[in-house]
Write an enzyme that holds these catalytic residues in place. Structure first.
Site, PDB file in Angstrom:
ATOM      1  N   ALA A  42      45.951  48.751  34.181  1.00 22.99           N
ATOM      2  CA  ALA A  42      44.852  48.238  34.282  1.00 22.99           C
ATOM      3  C   ALA A  42      43.572  48.925  33.702  1.00 22.99           C
ATOM      4  CB  ALA A  42      44.718  47.746  35.722  1.00 22.99           C
TER       5      ALA A  42
ATOM      6  N   LYS B  17      40.568  41.028  36.583  1.00 24.99           N
ATOM      7  CA  LYS B  17      41.678  41.089  37.379  1.00 24.99           C
ATOM      8  C   LYS B  17      42.061  39.745  38.171  1.00 24.99           C
ATOM      9  CE  LYS B  17      43.568  44.375  38.694  1.00 24.99           C
ATOM     10  NZ  LYS B  17      44.918  44.694  37.942  1.00 24.99           N
TER      11      LYS B  17
ATOM     12  N   TRP C 276      40.171  51.213  47.312  1.00 24.39           N
ATOM     13  CA  TRP C 276      39.814  52.597  47.758  1.00 24.39           C
ATOM     14  C   TRP C 276      41.148  53.388  47.315  1.00 24.39           C
ATOM     15  CZ3 TRP C 276      36.060  53.131  52.171  1.00 24.39           C
ATOM     16  CH2 TRP C 276      35.071  52.203  52.120  1.00 24.39           C
TER      17      TRP C 276
ATOM     18  N   ASP D 101      40.560  43.516  45.903  1.00 29.54           N
ATOM     19  CA  ASP D 101      39.513  42.950  46.707  1.00 29.54           C
ATOM     20  C   ASP D 101      38.486  42.693  45.774  1.00 29.54           C
ATOM     21  OD1 ASP D 101      37.059  45.162  47.466  1.00 29.54           O
ATOM     22  OD2 ASP D 101      38.710  46.175  46.905  1.00 29.54           O
TER      23      ASP D 101
ATOM     24  N   TYR E 125      35.240  43.885  36.036  1.00 31.63           N
ATOM     25  CA  TYR E 125      36.522  44.230  36.623  1.00 31.63           C
ATOM     26  C   TYR E 125      37.195  43.188  37.381  1.00 31.63           C
ATOM     27  CZ  TYR E 125      39.752  46.654  39.401  1.00 31.63           C
ATOM     28  OH  TYR E 125      40.693  47.343  40.036  1.00 31.63           O
TER      29      TYR E 125
END
Length: 294
Positions: free
Chosen positions: A60, A132, A153, A104, A128
């Site tokens: 990614a 995604k 994270w 998330d 981003y």
């Protein structure tokens, strides 16, 4: 089982290949040199050559701020959205199960309630997150045999992350400010890789959330614990006597091109419901990680 892993040079892909190998699966790790996911013919020849039982798609564009640059946006879409669609298209044609690592950031990060894996209230705040999400939607549209695993994270040995940044700047400064109003949970790629392989060995398809256990914290809380544990391990340059860490709001901190979610809390109860073993606590993960890298 033969498993193709994309993004093998990244933090997560590296650990996933190691975990698969440890369990005697045949792991084939690829990066852009072996398979350019933005090029359909490259994906087609790459996947058909390997002919895997499953694909774990870790590759990614993850540089969140750089993704906002106008010059980069086309590339970000190509990697995160188009590239994922290419892989999903081949997985459909060849009846291969696909695991897609997401984030998330597909949500808007508002409120304080943890995001549920099957929540469809998408509202990404930045390029981003938007790209995604497009990758997620392509997977769902094309496939029935898929896992979408949202993580947050992330830290691992292979690559840069928040912990490495803190340790570096903590040596150079005696005072630091860290954001305290963005809340989530860290995810150690070594632990996550174990869970992902547990999952790919099953057919319990669907959306999942995966981070380490141990509750929700701020980046400020995380930084404090990083320095506390590093000091406990004998790296006294990070002691509270020498290094002061102060909390600031996102607004006070500034200097971020991409809008960041305040609420990165991910509900992971579905993992237990489906019989998967949750990850250890983030404090435990941090301790093991620091012993690896310091």
């Amino acid at each position: 089982m033969k498993v193709l892993v994309t993004g093998v040079k990244g933090q997560l892909g590296y650990d996933v290949v190691n975990e698969l190998t440890k369990r005697n699966h045949e792991a084939i790790g690829v990066d852009i040199e072996e398979m350019d996911i933005t090029d359909y013919s490259s994906v087609e020849s790459g996947i058909k050559k390997v002919n895997p039982d499953a694909v774990i798609h870790c590759a990614a564009w993850t540089a969140v701020d750089a993704a906002e640059d106008v010059d980069n946006q086309e590339k970000v879409y190509l990697v995160n959205a188009t590239g994922t669609k290419h892989i999903a298209t081949l997985c459909k044609e060849l009846d291969i199960k696909l695991m897609y690592l997401s984030t998330d950031y597909v949500f808007d990060g508002q409120g304080t309630e943890p995001w549920q894996p099957d929540c469809k209230d998408y509202n990404p705040l930045n390029i981003y997150g938007k790209t995604k999400l497009e990758g997620e939607l392509a997977v769902v549209e094309l496939l029935k045999k898929y896992f979408i695993v949202r993580i947050a994270w992330v830290f691992g040995k292979n690559g840069n992350n928040f912990i490495k940044t803190m340790l570096k700047i903590g040596k150079l400064h005696d005072t630091l400010t860290v954001v305290s109003d963005q809340i989530g949970t860290p995810t150690y790629t070594y632990d996550l890789a174990r869970l992902l392989v547990d999952m790919i060995e099953t057919d319990k398809y669907g959306y999942y959330h995966a981070t380490n256990e141990g509750g929700y914290i701020s980046w400020y809380d995380f930084a404090k614990e990083i320095f506390h544990q590093a000091n406990e391990l004998g790296y006294t340059e990070y002691s509270e006597d020498l290094l002061t860490v102060s909390p600031v709001t996102t607004e006070e901190y500034g200097i971020s091109k991409a809008a960041r979610p305040y609420n990165s809390r991910l509900d992971k109860s579905k993992l237990i419901d489906q019989g998967f073993t949750p990850l250890p606590t983030w404090k435990d993960a941090l301790n093991r990680y620091l012993k690896e890298i310091l």
